[in-house]
Design an enzyme around this catalytic site. Structure first.
Site, mmCIF file in Angstrom:
data_model
loop_
_atom_site.group_PDB
_atom_site.id
_atom_site.type_symbol
_atom_site.label_atom_id
_atom_site.label_comp_id
_atom_site.label_asym_id
_atom_site.label_seq_id
_atom_site.Cartn_x
_atom_site.Cartn_y
_atom_site.Cartn_z
ATOM 1 N N ASP A 296 37.890 70.716 48.156
ATOM 2 C CA ASP A 296 38.702 70.330 47.240
ATOM 3 C C ASP A 296 37.962 70.050 45.981
ATOM 4 O OD1 ASP A 296 41.836 69.644 46.335
ATOM 5 O OD2 ASP A 296 40.694 67.856 45.772
ATOM 6 N N LYS B 25 43.867 63.773 53.691
ATOM 7 C CA LYS B 25 43.010 64.100 52.543
ATOM 8 C C LYS B 25 41.875 63.135 52.804
ATOM 9 C CE LYS B 25 42.848 66.577 48.975
ATOM 10 N NZ LYS B 25 43.380 68.245 48.692
#
Ligand code: NDP
Length: 452
Positions: free
Chosen positions: A170, A130
């Site tokens: 995201d 991430k």
């Protein structure tokens, strides 16, 4: 291999806290997983001896870097970017990039840790990662966003690659940001490869990637309901968020005959008792993606709806709740209120939206509760399919991809049922099922590699 002393759950968490001071979201995510894994590995010596959970809870690496860019007034702005590469035991690191002021190393570490289990659950060969930055795209011009994305990629390109680490979007990172980052990667490396997913269709993107997380979340809900002889049709649904995941979850609910009555953003939530139909969802998509407006505008546009400033939608009576905004947006009291008001199912579109207290409330009430790592895996699954298409230099048709998404969500549901059931009970603990199924595949791959 010498047998090491076994620590108990609290000793293990104390160690995680000590090694990660000031990182509450990361510790919370590890605890949620460890609660189930400790029970599962009780009689499995290899997982203990090789310290598998402890190794998964220590990212392979965390890269932190300076991102400088020039705003439209000529000011030099300095921000921080990160990429957390948590675990690549079963495939290249894979996970989104988040641009939001609330981003911290703790938030990205929790997301990369969760992503490792989620990606494993999809059955596709993807590790967990991430990334992100404290940058807030809201209120910035397109050129400012472009300059930030280019500067971010000017460092990130060293750490990613189609077989190394494949980021996606995201919160705050949609098609526009992915386009700018992919363009900069291509310029620096002179390579056209599948280094990012969520790309535009003209340059290697996959059909249905945009819809996949929200749709998948509702497919998972349907799988849970079908198992107990129930259906999505006719249900009243409350949804938080009004971004990519929320609007597509709402769309699929409406397609399946449910009535969606709320959406939200960080300013508050709107309640529309008449139901948020497809036309209204389309209006919200334009508001959020093109006009970059606020959800409060909805109440001005649609008569009969109301805006509730600074509030979350969990007090609205419903059959189903879909938290699709952000982490820790549904707390213990919210969970109790949902249960009291008759909510029978919760499917998480966001990552870790329910805090630990809330998770325990849902588990004790024995409602159908799907954690994000299972319910929102549809997005990364279609990202995995985008990687396959890029590698093979082909594009699959929409019908084929829709079927893949349905099959993958059904497969995740089945794996959760397999590992989340208890003898003598019909109730499935989907949190336990997702944690164990996700863990097992990664853990077995790590055992095969020895201590590396
Ligand atoms: P978007 O940026 O498209 O939308 C995010 C939404 O959440 C916006 O409505 C935003 O409101 C709201 N939000 C963000 N922060 C807060 C906050 N602190 N309090 C209240 N509302 C907030 O993001 P996505 O829809 O893509 O992502 C939503 C969630 O889904 C995240 O948890 C993400 O990690 C998760 N997810 C996303 C996937 C994807 O494919 N996109 C895949 C899997 C999970 P505002 O505009 O006011 O900030």
């Amino acid at each position: 291999m010498a047998v090491t002393d076994h620590v108990n759950l609290e000793q293990f968490i104390a160690g995680v806290e000590k090694r990660n001071p000031g990182q509450p979201e990361f510790v919370q995510a590890v605890r949620e997983v460890a609660e189930d894994i400790f029970d599962f590995i009780q009689d499995k010596e290899d997982y203990h001896n090789y310290q598998i959970l402890r190794r998964i809870a220590e990212p392979d690496r965390v890269v932190s870097f300076r991102v400088c860019w020039e705003d439209d007034k000529g000011n030099i702005r300095v921000q921080r970017g990160w990429r957390v590469q948590n675990n690549n035991a079963i495939g290249p690191y894979k996970g989104g990039i988040r641009f939001h002021p609330s981003v911290t190393e703790s938030v990205l570490k929790f997301l990369a840790f969760e992503q490792t289990f989620k990606n494993s659950l999809t059955g596709l060969p993807m590790g967990g990662g991430k990334g992100g930055a404290t940058f807030n795209p809201k209120g910035k011009s397109d050129h400012e966003v472009m300059r930030f994305c280019q500067s971010f990629m000017t460092e990130l390109y060293r750490h990613v690659g189609a077989d190394v680490d494949v980021p996606a979007g995201d919160i705050g990172v949609g098609a526009r940001e992915i386009g700018y980052m992919f363009g900069q990667y291509k310029r620096i490396t002179n390579q056209f490869t599948g280094v990012l997913t969520g790309k535009g269709l003209e340059y290697g993107g996959s059909l249905i990637r945009t819809e996949a997380t929200g749709y998948g979340c509702v497919y998972f809900l349907r799988n849970m309901l079908t198992r107990v002889g129930d259906d999505v049709a006719g249900k009243t649904v409350v949804i938080s968020g009004s971004g990519n995941v929320a609007t597509h979850a709402a769309e699929k609910c409406v397609q399946l005959g449910a009535k969606v009555v709320t959406l939200s953003d960080s300013g508050g939530f709107i309640h529309d008792p008449a139901g948020i139909d497809q036309d209204k969802i389309n209006w919200v998509k334009v508001l959020k993606n093109k006009a970059r407006g606020r959800i409060s505008d909805y109440a001005k546009e649609f008569k009969g709806s109301t805006f509730h400033e600074g509030k979350t939608p969990w007090g609205v009576k419903c059959d189903v709740a879909l938290p699709c905004a952000t982490q820790n947006e549904l707390l213990g009291d919210d969970a109790r209120m949902l249960v009291k008001n008759g909510c029978i199912a919760v499917s998480e579109g966001a990552n870790m939206p329910t805090d630990l207290e809330g998770v325990h409330v849902f588990k004790e009430a024995q409602i159908l509760y799907a954690p994000g790592k299972a319910a929102n895996a549809g997005g990364v699954a279609v990202s995995g399919l985008e990687m396959s298409q890029n590698s093979a230099r082909i594009s699959w048709k929409e019908a084929e991809l829709q079927q893949h998404l349905l099959d993958i969500m059904a497969g995740i549901h089945d794996r959760c049922v397999e590992h989340g059931g208890r003898k003598g009970s019909q109730v499935i603990d989907y949190v336990r099922g997702a944690n164990i199924a996700g863990f097992k595949k990664v853990a077995d791959a790590m055992l095969a590699y020895g201590v590396v």
